[in-house]
Motif scaffolding. Structure first.
Motif, PDB file in Angstrom:
ATOM      1  N   ILE A 114       6.997   7.488  19.613  1.00  0.00           N
ATOM      2  CA  ILE A 114       6.849   6.862  18.035  1.00  0.00           C
ATOM      3  C   ILE A 114       6.249   5.179  18.657  1.00  0.00           C
ATOM      4  N   ALA A 115       6.945   4.755  19.482  1.00  0.00           N
ATOM      5  CA  ALA A 115       6.393   3.365  19.807  1.00  0.00           C
ATOM      6  C   ALA A 115       5.008   3.319  20.247  1.00  0.00           C
ATOM      7  N   GLY A 116       4.786   3.974  20.954  1.00  0.00           N
ATOM      8  CA  GLY A 116       3.227   4.365  21.830  1.00  0.00           C
ATOM      9  C   GLY A 116       2.104   4.210  20.547  1.00  0.00           C
ATOM     10  N   PHE A 117       2.544   5.010  19.434  1.00  0.00           N
ATOM     11  CA  PHE A 117       1.864   5.167  18.482  1.00  0.00           C
ATOM     12  C   PHE A 117       1.709   4.118  17.330  1.00  0.00           C
ATOM     13  N   ILE A 118       2.895   3.761  16.884  1.00  0.00           N
ATOM     14  CA  ILE A 118       2.943   2.667  15.847  1.00  0.00           C
ATOM     15  C   ILE A 118       2.734   0.986  16.452  1.00  0.00           C
ATOM     16  N   LEU A 119       2.770   1.059  17.550  1.00  0.00           N
ATOM     17  CA  LEU A 119       2.790  -0.358  18.250  1.00  0.00           C
ATOM     18  C   LEU A 119       1.541  -0.755  18.806  1.00  0.00           C
ATOM     19  N   THR A 120       0.474   0.240  19.113  1.00  0.00           N
ATOM     20  CA  THR A 120      -0.563   0.185  19.751  1.00  0.00           C
ATOM     21  C   THR A 120      -1.898   0.555  19.316  1.00  0.00           C
ATOM     22  N   SER A 121      -1.514   1.890  18.264  1.00  0.00           N
ATOM     23  CA  SER A 121      -2.596   2.450  17.448  1.00  0.00           C
ATOM     24  C   SER A 121      -3.269   1.640  16.432  1.00  0.00           C
ATOM     25  N   ALA A 122      -4.738   1.547  16.253  1.00  0.00           N
ATOM     26  CA  ALA A 122      -5.464   0.783  15.541  1.00  0.00           C
ATOM     27  C   ALA A 122      -5.144   1.283  14.170  1.00  0.00           C
ATOM     28  N   GLU A 123      -5.139   2.919  13.888  1.00  0.00           N
ATOM     29  CA  GLU A 123      -4.997   3.310  12.577  1.00  0.00           C
ATOM     30  C   GLU A 123      -3.660   3.113  12.038  1.00  0.00           C
ATOM     31  N   SER A 124      -2.704   3.011  13.030  1.00  0.00           N
ATOM     32  CA  SER A 124      -1.016   2.761  12.455  1.00  0.00           C
ATOM     33  C   SER A 124      -1.063   1.259  11.835  1.00  0.00           C
ATOM     34  N   SER A 125      -1.774   0.437  12.596  1.00  0.00           N
ATOM     35  CA  SER A 125      -1.812  -1.028  12.133  1.00  0.00           C
ATOM     36  C   SER A 125      -2.361  -0.866  10.603  1.00  0.00           C
ATOM     37  N   ASP A 126      -3.557  -0.146  10.507  1.00  0.00           N
ATOM     38  CA  ASP A 126      -4.152  -0.136   9.296  1.00  0.00           C
ATOM     39  C   ASP A 126      -3.320   0.279   8.045  1.00  0.00           C
ATOM     40  N   TRP A 127      -2.211   1.292   8.415  1.00  0.00           N
ATOM     41  CA  TRP A 127      -1.177   1.699   7.427  1.00  0.00           C
ATOM     42  C   TRP A 127      -0.125   0.830   7.257  1.00  0.00           C
ATOM     43  N   ARG A 128       0.099  -0.486   7.724  1.00  0.00           N
ATOM     44  CA  ARG A 128       1.192  -1.014   7.951  1.00  0.00           C
ATOM     45  C   ARG A 128       1.504  -1.497   6.454  1.00  0.00           C
ATOM     46  N   LEU A 129       0.740  -2.069   5.522  1.00  0.00           N
ATOM     47  CA  LEU A 129       0.983  -2.635   4.351  1.00  0.00           C
ATOM     48  C   LEU A 129       1.130  -1.317   3.599  1.00  0.00           C
ATOM     49  N   PHE A 130       0.329  -0.388   3.796  1.00  0.00           N
ATOM     50  CA  PHE A 130       0.493   0.975   2.728  1.00  0.00           C
ATOM     51  C   PHE A 130       1.923   1.413   2.864  1.00  0.00           C
ATOM     52  N   MET A 131       2.456   1.539   4.171  1.00  0.00           N
ATOM     53  CA  MET A 131       3.750   2.199   4.385  1.00  0.00           C
ATOM     54  C   MET A 131       4.892   0.971   4.084  1.00  0.00           C
ATOM     55  N   ALA A 132       4.531  -0.136   4.135  1.00  0.00           N
ATOM     56  CA  ALA A 132       5.470  -1.114   3.654  1.00  0.00           C
ATOM     57  C   ALA A 132       5.982  -0.837   2.198  1.00  0.00           C
ATOM     58  N   ARG A 133       4.954  -0.934   1.467  1.00  0.00           N
ATOM     59  CA  ARG A 133       4.870  -0.612  -0.035  1.00  0.00           C
ATOM     60  C   ARG A 133       5.647   0.720  -0.311  1.00  0.00           C
ATOM     61  N   GLU A 134       5.076   1.743   0.361  1.00  0.00           N
ATOM     62  CA  GLU A 134       5.753   3.149   0.004  1.00  0.00           C
ATOM     63  C   GLU A 134       7.275   3.068   0.343  1.00  0.00           C
ATOM     64  N   GLN A 135       7.607   2.641   1.655  1.00  0.00           N
ATOM     65  CA  GLN A 135       9.007   2.650   1.838  1.00  0.00           C
ATOM     66  C   GLN A 135       9.865   1.808   1.045  1.00  0.00           C
ATOM     67  N   ALA A 136       9.323   0.762   0.282  1.00  0.00           N
ATOM     68  CA  ALA A 136       9.819  -0.211  -0.727  1.00  0.00           C
ATOM     69  C   ALA A 136       9.997   0.377  -2.114  1.00  0.00           C
ATOM     70  N   GLY A 137       9.528   1.723  -2.197  1.00  0.00           N
ATOM     71  CA  GLY A 137       9.503   2.334  -3.345  1.00  0.00           C
ATOM     72  C   GLY A 137       8.713   1.858  -4.485  1.00  0.00           C
ATOM     73  N   LEU A 138       7.476   1.473  -3.958  1.00  0.00           N
ATOM     74  CA  LEU A 138       6.296   0.537  -4.763  1.00  0.00           C
ATOM     75  C   LEU A 138       5.263   1.731  -5.148  1.00  0.00           C
ATOM     76  N   GLY A 139       5.343   2.867  -4.665  1.00  0.00           N
ATOM     77  CA  GLY A 139       4.387   3.911  -4.879  1.00  0.00           C
ATOM     78  C   GLY A 139       4.941   4.983  -5.710  1.00  0.00           C
ATOM     79  N   PRO A 140       4.048   5.900  -6.190  1.00  0.00           N
ATOM     80  CA  PRO A 140       4.672   6.988  -6.731  1.00  0.00           C
ATOM     81  C   PRO A 140       5.639   7.863  -5.977  1.00  0.00           C
ATOM     82  N   SER A 141       6.575   8.423  -6.856  1.00  0.00           N
ATOM     83  CA  SER A 141       7.495   9.099  -6.125  1.00  0.00           C
ATOM     84  C   SER A 141       7.203  10.370  -5.477  1.00  0.00           C
ATOM     85  N   SER A 142       6.061  10.742  -6.015  1.00  0.00           N
ATOM     86  CA  SER A 142       5.641  12.197  -5.331  1.00  0.00           C
ATOM     87  C   SER A 142       5.150  11.996  -3.761  1.00  0.00           C
TER      88      SER A 142
END
Length: 242
Positions: A114-142
């Motif tokens: 997990i560390a190798g992926f989320i901390l060094t992957s360029a695509e993982s960095s692109d998802w950071r804001l998306f996932m932060a909002r999703e985990q905060a419950g700010l996206g569709p429940s689906s």
């Protein structure tokens, strides 16, 4: 809940061209949903950033929620491709009643992947804001349900089974679950709060050397925590015999 269609209309006008267009829309949507949230990103804005006409959104995804779920599906597929091997190895270790040290190593192997992926992957960095909002419950429940079913539940189940085994408590016990859900906390600090974490350390980025240093410390922390569970189990057993 059924996942969004993965190849909707992709064959029309050429399979490869349809898939490329669909992928371009997903990447544009990931960025915009991260920046503006689900409500703030319009299908017109997504189409414009993707360089396609607005009707293409409905053509490939039906509606904005369909685009959002396609973004979630994309993340799940990429994440699972990276962590499937150590997760499945951990499940096998549990099934084979492996000793404590093997179970502890299994958790560390998952964390390392997990560390190798989320901390060094360029695509993982692109998802950071998306996932932060999703985990905060700010996206569709689906979307939350899809992530939970696709990755989160299976990962928590493995962690809880190992923690429960080490602690001598059921995997679905409240204490077990609380302890299990804290295991990835140190990594998420560096992912979700990347700017703050790097600033505190005086780092401009996480290169291979810094990643090795970071993961070694997280591993040491995890091993210490998990071994302490065995000590807690043994202490409780001794107390029960008095």
């Amino acid at each position: 809940m059924s996942p969004p269609p993965r190849h909707r209309h992709a064959v029309d006008g050429g399979y490869q061209r349809g898939e490329e267009t669909r992928a371009r829309i997903v990447l544009a949507a990931l960025s915009l949903f991260g920046e503006r949230g689900f409500d703030g990103a319009s299908t017109r804005d997504i189409a414009e950033r993707a360089g396609v006409n607005a009707p293409a959104i409905g053509y490939y995804f039906d509606n904005k929620e369909g685009v959002y779920l396609a973004c979630v599906e994309h993340i799940i597929s990429r994440v699972w491709a990276r962590i499937a091997e150590p997760v499945e190895a951990a499940e096998a270790a549990l099934q084979n009643h492996a000793p404590d040290d093997v179970l502890i190593e299994a958790v560390c192997a998952i964390q390392g992947r997990i560390a190798g992926f989320i901390l060094t992957s360029a695509e993982s960095s692109d998802w950071r804001l998306f996932m932060a909002r999703e985990q905060a419950g700010l996206g569709p429940s689906s979307g939350f349900e899809m992530i939970d079913k696709g990755v989160s539940s299976r990962l928590v189940k493995v962690y809880a089974a190992i923690v429960g085994r080490l602690l001598g408590r059921p995997a679905d016990d409240e204490e077990t679950l609380i302890r299990a859900m804290t295991l990835n906390g140190p990594l998420l600090v560096f992912h979700i709060h990347c700017r703050k974490s790097l600033g505190v350390l005086g780092w401009d980025a996480i290169d291979a050397e810094r990643l090795a240093r970071l993961t070694a410390i997280v591993r040491e922390h995890t091993v210490t925590v998990l071994r302490s569970l065995v000590a807690i189990k043994e202490g409780r057993a001794k107390k029960a015999l008095r």
